[in-house]
Design an enzyme around this catalytic site. Structure first.
Site, PDB file in Angstrom:
ATOM      1  N   SER A  98       0.844  -1.206   0.000  1.00  0.00           N
ATOM      2  CA  SER A  98       0.000   0.000   0.000  1.00  0.00           C
ATOM      3  C   SER A  98       0.874   1.249   0.000  1.00  0.00           C
ATOM      4  O   SER A  98       0.380   2.349  -0.256  1.00  0.00           O
ATOM      5  CB  SER A  98      -0.921   0.006   1.223  1.00  0.00           C
ATOM      6  OG  SER A  98      -0.184  -0.212   2.415  1.00  0.00           O
ATOM      7  N   GLU A 129      -0.183 -12.433  -1.697  1.00  0.00           N
ATOM      8  CA  GLU A 129      -1.629 -12.487  -1.902  1.00  0.00           C
ATOM      9  C   GLU A 129      -2.030 -13.732  -2.687  1.00  0.00           C
ATOM     10  O   GLU A 129      -1.345 -14.128  -3.617  1.00  0.00           O
ATOM     11  CB  GLU A 129      -2.085 -11.230  -2.670  1.00  0.00           C
ATOM     12  CG  GLU A 129      -1.799  -9.942  -1.916  1.00  0.00           C
ATOM     13  CD  GLU A 129      -2.300  -8.692  -2.636  1.00  0.00           C
ATOM     14  OE1 GLU A 129      -2.985  -8.815  -3.684  1.00  0.00           O
ATOM     15  OE2 GLU A 129      -1.992  -7.594  -2.142  1.00  0.00           O
ATOM     16  N   LYS A 144       4.695 -11.348   3.203  1.00  0.00           N
ATOM     17  CA  LYS A 144       3.271 -11.571   2.934  1.00  0.00           C
ATOM     18  C   LYS A 144       3.053 -11.602   1.437  1.00  0.00           C
ATOM     19  O   LYS A 144       3.641 -10.804   0.707  1.00  0.00           O
ATOM     20  CB  LYS A 144       2.417 -10.464   3.563  1.00  0.00           C
ATOM     21  CG  LYS A 144       0.928 -10.597   3.233  1.00  0.00           C
ATOM     22  CD  LYS A 144       0.060  -9.737   4.107  1.00  0.00           C
ATOM     23  CE  LYS A 144      -0.102  -8.307   3.664  1.00  0.00           C
ATOM     24  NZ  LYS A 144      -0.606  -8.097   2.290  1.00  0.00           N
ATOM     25  N   ASP A 153       5.581  -6.953   2.562  1.00  0.00           N
ATOM     26  CA  ASP A 153       4.785  -7.435   1.432  1.00  0.00           C
ATOM     27  C   ASP A 153       5.672  -7.795   0.249  1.00  0.00           C
ATOM     28  O   ASP A 153       6.640  -7.074  -0.058  1.00  0.00           O
ATOM     29  CB  ASP A 153       3.826  -6.326   0.969  1.00  0.00           C
ATOM     30  CG  ASP A 153       2.393  -6.590   1.381  1.00  0.00           C
ATOM     31  OD1 ASP A 153       2.060  -7.748   1.725  1.00  0.00           O
ATOM     32  OD2 ASP A 153       1.604  -5.636   1.366  1.00  0.00           O
ATOM     33  N   GLU A 190      -9.071  -9.621   4.048  1.00  0.00           N
ATOM     34  CA  GLU A 190      -9.425  -8.226   3.739  1.00  0.00           C
ATOM     35  C   GLU A 190     -10.805  -8.147   3.097  1.00  0.00           C
ATOM     36  O   GLU A 190     -11.082  -8.847   2.103  1.00  0.00           O
ATOM     37  CB  GLU A 190      -8.371  -7.619   2.796  1.00  0.00           C
ATOM     38  CG  GLU A 190      -8.704  -6.177   2.417  1.00  0.00           C
ATOM     39  CD  GLU A 190      -7.546  -5.381   1.840  1.00  0.00           C
ATOM     40  OE1 GLU A 190      -6.417  -5.914   1.772  1.00  0.00           O
ATOM     41  OE2 GLU A 190      -7.781  -4.224   1.452  1.00  0.00           O
TER      42      GLU A 190
END
Ligand code: KIV
Length: 275
Positions: free
Chosen positions: A45, A115, A113, A83, A182
């Site tokens: 982000s 996704e 991390k 991330d 999320e």
């Protein structure tokens, strides 16, 4: 106390909630550490919050390492997760291990991390085999924004909800030690939390998760734009910063700043000698 994968798992086992905040710079990381937050996420982000992109897709490994390293210098007890940016792990298990390794070796992250669910399980297995702890991320995964057709709540119908639950079970089996959920409905996140033995961290996923994460600029009220429904503003720092910037601007322009106490003295003889 230094947080580790073991202490975080213990928190879930004992029903003690886990706090997580995003962080991208040294100064903020010092404050987050002092506040006693359990874990810090150098989220991709940062593409939006620090670099001004519209989404997370342009973020590079170099961006992630740069910010992760800065935050790591501030942390003593707080657990540091970085991330993996878009296309740093989707391309192959080899890329996944090399790039996860870079975040640990060069960024000083304690975990990475990524996704996705079943489709990234090979990568999760390969990275954990290299002894790098992995956090998975399910539900609204921002790197898939184009595939989703926008930032939307995920898992509202039977097919989607079943898929997210299956993905959660798959990533746990593959070796992930934690999962971020999320923008999924609260009841689905609670069910997943009950079914998994690893901790779940929610963002827009309700109070049934084992912990919560927010983007720090959101929870500090640093943006004026539309806030997601799940954000609670714990302060109005943006307003205070803007007022301070305006006060500084005015003080410089009207000569009120700097005053005598902000300056350094010199012997008049020195000035005379060079005049
Ligand atoms: O990039 C990020 O900040 C994240 C959190 C919102 C979970 O992935």
């Amino acid at each position: 106390m230094k947080r580790t994968v073991t202490t975080l798992q213990k928190q879930k086992n004992e029903g003690k909630k886990i706090s997580m905040l995003t962080c991208y710079d040294y100064t903020t990381a010092c404050l987050v550490e002092a506040a006693g937050v359990d874990t810090v996420l150098i989220g991709d982000s940062l593409g939006m919050t620090m670099l001004g992109y519209d989404d997370t897709l342009p973020v590079t490994m170099e961006d992630m390492i740069h910010h992760t390293r800065a935050v790591s210098r501030a942390l003593k007890d707080t657990f540091l997760i970085a991330d993996m940016p878009f296309l740093s792990y989707q391309t192959s298990t080899y890329d996944a291990v090399v790039n996860a390794g870079r975040l640990v070796k060069e960024g000083h992250a304690q975990a990475v991390k990524l996704e996705g669910g079943a489709k990234v399980c090979e990568q999760i297995e390969a990275i954990t085999r290299a002894d790098i702890p992995v956090v998975a991320h399910l539900g609204l995964t921002p790197q898939s924004v184009n595939a989703f057709g926008g930032f939307k709540v995920q898992g509202k119908n039977v097919d989607q909800a079943k898929q997210i639950l299956e993905d959660a079970l798959a990533i746990e089996k593959a070796g992930a030690f934690m999962v971020v959920l999320e923008c999924v409905p609260e009841k689905l996140a609670t069910l997943i939390t009950e079914k998994l033995s690893i901790p779940t961290i929610g963002i827009g996923a309700g109070a049934g998760c084992d912990g919560q994460v927010l983007v720090y600029q959101d929870m500090l009220g640093m943006f004026n734009g539309i806030q997601p429904k799940f954000v609670k503003q714990f302060a109005q720092i943006g307003k205070e910063m803007k007022e301070a910037f305006s006060a500084y601007d005015a003080a410089v322009k009207n000569g009120e700043f700097p005053q005598k106490e902000h300056t350094f003295a010199i012997d008049d003889d020195v000035i005379k000698a060079i005049s």
